[in-house]
Design an enzyme around this catalytic site. Structure first.
Site, PDB file in Angstrom:
ATOM      1  N   ARG A  38       0.729  -1.269  -0.027  1.00  0.00           N
ATOM      2  CA  ARG A  38       0.012   0.041   0.203  1.00  0.00           C
ATOM      3  C   ARG A  38       0.906   1.308   0.181  1.00  0.00           C
ATOM      4  O   ARG A  38       0.532   2.271   0.639  1.00  0.00           O
ATOM      5  CB  ARG A  38      -0.972   0.056   1.078  1.00  0.00           C
ATOM      6  N   ARG A  42      -3.494   6.446   0.356  1.00  0.00           N
ATOM      7  CA  ARG A  42      -4.031   7.725   1.063  1.00  0.00           C
ATOM      8  C   ARG A  42      -2.931   8.264   1.977  1.00  0.00           C
ATOM      9  O   ARG A  42      -3.054   9.458   2.421  1.00  0.00           O
ATOM     10  CB  ARG A  42      -5.243   7.158   1.756  1.00  0.00           C
ATOM     11  N   ARG A  51      -7.342  11.382  -6.384  1.00  0.00           N
ATOM     12  CA  ARG A  51      -8.655  10.731  -6.351  1.00  0.00           C
ATOM     13  C   ARG A  51      -9.846  11.556  -5.848  1.00  0.00           C
ATOM     14  O   ARG A  51     -10.825  11.104  -5.944  1.00  0.00           O
ATOM     15  CB  ARG A  51      -8.212   9.997  -4.876  1.00  0.00           C
ATOM     16  N   ASP A  87      -6.564  -3.253  -7.604  1.00  0.00           N
ATOM     17  CA  ASP A  87      -7.007  -3.792  -6.342  1.00  0.00           C
ATOM     18  C   ASP A  87      -7.298  -5.186  -6.284  1.00  0.00           C
ATOM     19  O   ASP A  87      -7.711  -5.569  -7.573  1.00  0.00           O
ATOM     20  CB  ASP A  87      -8.423  -3.034  -5.874  1.00  0.00           C
ATOM     21  N   TYR A 166     -14.980 -11.977   1.023  1.00  0.00           N
ATOM     22  CA  TYR A 166     -15.778 -10.550   0.530  1.00  0.00           C
ATOM     23  C   TYR A 166     -16.860 -11.160  -0.336  1.00  0.00           C
ATOM     24  O   TYR A 166     -17.957 -10.570  -0.212  1.00  0.00           O
ATOM     25  CB  TYR A 166     -15.110  -9.675  -0.301  1.00  0.00           C
TER      26      TYR A 166
END
Ligand code: CP3
Length: 355
Positions: A38, A42, A51, A87, A166
């Site tokens: 990552r 962010r 973004r 992703d 998920y």
């Protein structure tokens, strides 16, 4: 060797001698290579700016944006690898699954695969070659830039179990109870779902490698929630199938799980490198992993907020413990938290390179 890779693939030229690739293959280059899971995202103001007002998964599918975001941390931190900005849910979306990343929640699937009938529907979806074009294009654009600095690109994919966690629950859950229950309630439907997930995720991985990625990492982030028996009998064959999708391409393979200390004995699926999370000291993990592998990891991400006085000795400790493996690629023990100070990451890169 390398025969299945395209003629102009980076591994046939600059990438083969890059410290990251040499270390993955078992060599000890002059500097310990370092990158961060990552690393794009962010924690970087330049990422947050790009973004603004854009949906996460949509952004992954605009090649110019995915490429730019991949390059941001490479320019800023001087890390030894780019990791393709995408992703693990992307191949599902491209196969036609209605999946989004909801801010503050995570992956959300509109129609969960929570029964044999729902699994029948999802597994009838196909991931076509055409749907993967934005991925190939983003990788090509990225590699063209990375070549200037001799930096290899890592491709990645989610392991079938983590994807299924998920798909079955429809959203993030504690302990991944729904998927673990489904495994017992409907073993045949589980097998069908896992096999399908291995197929689409393997294809996603293969396309990244063919388009220019020089290593491939399989993320089984939630494998640690499984008892060993379940992991070995019902998950390993599918993770192996996902890795087998790129095995003939002879790129270094990395397998990573979170909270998987009890599973280290089973996680070397004939890979070059095993990723270790922050919970197990590298020298202990090395004892548990069978075979001659490189280790990747494993600074506790919690240290990033603790100040340099705490970070520096911890980085040195990780490097010291990594010496007991044939080779070591420095990383965090899981992803960079969004609130991390990017300057500390740059300092860590400098320190790792100087030791
Ligand atoms: O820099 C990199 O590491 C490359 C990009 C990358 C992303 N996701 C981008 C992303 C990678 C390698 C992933 C893998 C991924 N995605 C995993 C496996 C690794 C892990 O963290 O265990 C998992 C489980 C996912 C699923 C997923 N996607 C989650 C749990 C989340 C977080 C949701 C949240 O709000 O925190 C995402 C979203 C996501 N994927 C973000 C990024 C940068 C953050 C969303 C945003 O920026 O808006």
């Amino acid at each position: 060797m390398l025969s299945a890779l395209p003629e102009r693939h980076p591994l046939r030229s600059y990438a083969a001698e890059a410290p990251l690739i040499r270390a993955y293959r078992g060599d000890r280059p002059e500097v310990t290579p370092v990158w961060f899971m990552r690393q794009a995202g962010r924690s970087l103001p330049e990422y947050r700016a790009l973004r603004q007002g854009r949906d996460m998964l949509d952004t992954c599918l605009v090649p110019e944006l995915a490429s730019e975001i991949t390059l941001q941390p490479v320019r800023r931190h001087g890390v030894d690898a780019g990791i393709f900005f995408s992703d693990i849910m992307i191949p599902l979306r491209l196969a036609g699954v209605d999946v989004t990343i909801e801010p503050g929640i995570g992956p959300v699937v509109a129609e969960p695969a929570d029964s044999p009938e729902a699994i029948e529907r999802i597994t009838s979806l196909e991931l076509t070659d055409a749907a993967l074009e934005p991925i190939r294009e983003a990788v090509r654009l990225t590699v063209r830039e990375l070549e200037q600095t001799g930096t290899p690109l890592i491709g990645f994919a989610g392991a079938p179990f983590t994807l299924a966690a998920y798909l079955v629950a429809g959203r993030p859950t504690k302990d991944h109870m729904p998927v673990r229950t489904l495994m017992h309630a409907y073993p045949e439907a589980w097998r069908q779902l896992a096999q399908w997930a291995a197929g689409v995720t393997g294809k996603f991985l293969r396309e990244q490698v063919l388009a220019g990625a020089s290593a491939a990492q399989l993320f089984d982030s939630w494998a640690g929630s499984l008892p060993k028996r379940q992991y070995v009998d019902r998950v390993v064959p599918h993770s192996r199938a996902a890795l087998d999708a790129v095995r003939d391409l002879d790129v270094p393979l990395v397998h990573f799980g979170v909270g998987a200390a009890e599973l280290y004995g089973e996680m070397n699926l004939d890979v070059d490198t095993v990723g270790v999370d922050w919970r197990t000291p590298l020298d202990e993990a090395i004892q548990r992993i069978p075979g001659d592998v490189t280790v990747q990891g494993n600074l506790d991400p919690a240290l990033l907020g603790a100040g340099w006085e705490a970070i520096e000795p911890a980085v040195r400790d990780v490097l010291e413990r990594g010496r007991s493996a044939r080779a070591h690629v420095f990383n965090l023990g899981h992803g960079v938290p969004p609130e991390a100070d990017p300057e500390q990451l740059t300092r860590i890169v400098e320190l790792v390179h100087s030791v």
